[in-house]
Design a protein around this motif. Structure first.
Motif, short mmCIF file in Angstrom:
data_model
loop_
_atom_site.label_atom_id
_atom_site.label_comp_id
_atom_site.label_asym_id
_atom_site.label_seq_id
_atom_site.Cartn_x
_atom_site.Cartn_y
_atom_site.Cartn_z
N VAL A 1 0.87 -1.19 0.00
CA VAL A 1 0.00 0.00 0.00
C VAL A 1 0.90 1.23 0.00
O VAL A 1 1.65 1.47 0.95
CB VAL A 1 -0.94 0.02 1.23
N LEU A 2 0.85 1.98 -1.08
CA LEU A 2 1.69 3.16 -1.21
C LEU A 2 1.12 4.31 -0.38
O LEU A 2 -0.10 4.49 -0.30
CB LEU A 2 1.78 3.60 -2.66
N ALA A 3 2.01 5.08 0.22
CA ALA A 3 1.59 6.26 0.98
C ALA A 3 0.94 7.27 0.04
O ALA A 3 1.19 7.28 -1.16
CB ALA A 3 2.79 6.88 1.69
N GLU A 4 0.12 8.12 0.58
CA GLU A 4 -0.53 9.13 -0.23
C GLU A 4 0.50 10.02 -0.92
O GLU A 4 1.40 10.57 -0.28
CB GLU A 4 -1.46 9.99 0.63
N GLY A 5 0.38 10.12 -2.24
CA GLY A 5 1.31 10.93 -3.01
C GLY A 5 2.59 10.21 -3.41
O GLY A 5 3.38 10.76 -4.19
N GLU A 6 2.80 8.99 -2.94
CA GLU A 6 4.02 8.24 -3.27
C GLU A 6 3.93 7.72 -4.72
O GLU A 6 2.93 7.13 -5.12
CB GLU A 6 4.22 7.08 -2.31
N THR A 7 5.00 7.92 -5.47
CA THR A 7 5.04 7.50 -6.88
C THR A 7 5.74 6.15 -6.99
O THR A 7 6.79 5.91 -6.38
CB THR A 7 5.79 8.54 -7.73
N PHE A 8 5.16 5.26 -7.79
CA PHE A 8 5.76 3.95 -8.04
C PHE A 8 5.90 3.78 -9.55
O PHE A 8 4.91 3.78 -10.28
CB PHE A 8 4.89 2.83 -7.47
N ARG A 9 7.15 3.65 -10.01
CA ARG A 9 7.41 3.48 -11.45
C ARG A 9 7.17 2.03 -11.85
O ARG A 9 7.72 1.10 -11.26
CB ARG A 9 8.84 3.89 -11.79
N LEU A 10 6.37 1.83 -12.87
CA LEU A 10 5.98 0.49 -13.27
C LEU A 10 6.94 -0.15 -14.26
O LEU A 10 6.96 -1.37 -14.40
CB LEU A 10 4.57 0.53 -13.90
N ALA A 11 7.71 0.65 -14.99
CA ALA A 11 8.65 0.12 -15.97
C ALA A 11 9.86 1.03 -16.07
O ALA A 11 9.73 2.25 -16.05
CB ALA A 11 7.99 -0.03 -17.33
N PHE A 12 11.04 0.42 -16.19
CA PHE A 12 12.28 1.17 -16.35
C PHE A 12 12.73 1.18 -17.81
O PHE A 12 13.10 2.21 -18.35
CB PHE A 12 13.38 0.57 -15.48
N ALA A 13 12.68 0.02 -18.46
CA ALA A 13 13.15 -0.08 -19.85
C ALA A 13 12.23 0.71 -20.77
O ALA A 13 11.01 0.63 -20.68
CB ALA A 13 13.20 -1.55 -20.28
N GLY A 14 12.84 1.47 -21.68
CA GLY A 14 12.07 2.30 -22.61
C GLY A 14 11.59 1.52 -23.82
O GLY A 14 11.86 1.89 -24.96
N SER A 15 10.88 0.42 -23.56
CA SER A 15 10.38 -0.43 -24.63
C SER A 15 8.87 -0.51 -24.55
O SER A 15 8.31 -0.76 -23.47
CB SER A 15 10.99 -1.83 -24.50
N HIS A 16 8.20 -0.32 -25.67
CA HIS A 16 6.74 -0.36 -25.69
C HIS A 16 6.22 -1.73 -25.26
O HIS A 16 5.25 -1.84 -24.52
CB HIS A 16 6.24 -0.02 -27.10
#
Length: 358
Positions: free
Chosen positions: A217-232
């Protein structure tokens, strides 16, 4: 990066079609051009400096090694490593020494030397993560440990230059955005993915990648990046950046590829400081240089029409055959389709054993 507009439709109607359906028109055109030019293998010599023109099975290191002294400063530095039978701990220690000897250190981006569509790409931030990557990597295969770019903004620039021409052109420019979700202190990561208009369309990519964190459970306003590689295909978000193509950027790429023998066609993946500096042809770094199998990635913009996407792909391969024909006339030997098939089989066998992609 220019602001990412997420209003409106989340994906295009065809964005995640099966490849065998989407590329059917290309296959038909390939057969037609094969008859027209009396060779179906001409695309395999469009870039004579690269094995099979970079259609399949090409080495990232071999391509970047084409760069001369004027072009090298534009490439993010890296070291190569071949997975052997010694322990991952021992190999990590020696690889780290190689990085230090090259003036590099953590973080680095680990990626297979052979592979495409972001397969096996991971951000490695310490020795333990490097050991883990090496433990999962297939024996006997080579990998690249590349300096993490000093810039976050990323683009794919499709560059074409006919043999004998002094100037090339940018056929396509695509901006690549890392998808993310923002916590509210209540919903789990799995729920945030499922509730996101776009992420939910490719939830299988993000859920599989972050299966050990789905209950977080992410804190309010916390950002979580779902992908690092720049591939579609790995879940990155692509936007058409054709409005940012400038003569200054073309001139800079001409300057770089004047010192890149045997390269005429493909997509350059790069990181840049900001969009204005990119338009000036300044403050960017090449991550990879891709060959004949490259896509003009703006076709994956949610606003692209199927007609425009097909037109782009068909023009790409028309150009590829034209350049290949010119290379044949200049004396380059045309490989066989069997050579292409064998290279594809070798790459396919390796890719299934690569570590998961960040």
């Amino acid at each position: 990066m220019p602001p990412l507009n997420m209003k409106g439709k989340a994906v295009s109607a065809f964005e995640f079609w099966p490849g065998w359906i989407f590329y059917a028109p290309v296959a038909v055109q390939w057969i037609w051009h094969g008859i027209k030019y009396r060779s179906a293998s001409l695309p395999l010599i469009a870039n004579p400096g690269i094995e099979l023109s970079g259609m399949v099975g090409e080495s990232k290191d071999a391509i970047l090694s084409l760069a001369g002294e004027q072009a090298k400063p534009w490439i993010l530095p890296y070291v190569m490593w071949e997975k052997n039978t010694t322990s991952p701990e021992s190999q990590a220690h020696l690889a780290l020494a190689a990085l230090h000897n090259a003036g590099l250190g953590f973080p680095v981006v680990a990626k297979p030397d052979l592979g495409c569509r972001g397969a096996g790409v991971r951000l490695v931030e310490n020795k333990a993560e490097l050991e883990d990557y090496l433990r999962l990597f297939p024996g006997g295969a080579r990998l690249m440990l590349q300096q993490k770019a000093p810039y976050n903004a990323e683009a794919g620039v499709f560059y074409v230059r006919y043999p004998g021409e002094e100037r090339g052109r940018i056929f396509s420019l695509t901006l690549k955005y890392n998808p993310f979700v923002i916590g509210d202190g209540q919903r789990s990561l799995a729920e945030l993915i499922d509730d996101d208009p776009r992420a939910s369309k490719v939830r299988h990519l993000y859920r599989d990648r972050h299966e050990d964190k789905l209950d977080l459970v992410l804190a309010e306003g916390e950002t979580f990046r779902l992908a690092f590689a720049g591939s579609h295909s790995r879940g990155a978000i692509f936007r058409n950046g054709s409005e940012y193509i400038t003569d200054a950027l073309v001139a800079r790429l001409d300057e770089i590829f004047d010192d890149f023998p045997g390269y005429h066609y493909g997509r350059i993946d790069l990181k840049f400081r900001d969009i204005n500096s990119l338009m000036r042809g300044d403050d960017f770094a090449l991550i990879e240089v891709n060959g004949a199998s490259s896509e003009a990635a703006h076709i994956w913009d949610r606003g692209a029409s199927l007609k425009d996407a097909f037109s782009t792909l068909l023009e790409q391969y028309r150009i590829l055959f034209e350049i290949g024909d010119l290379q044949r006339k200049s004396g380059h030997k045309v490989p066989t389709l069997m050579e292409l098939y064998k290279a594809w089989q070798r790459e396919k066998a390796l890719v299934r054993h690569y570590p998961s992609t960040d």
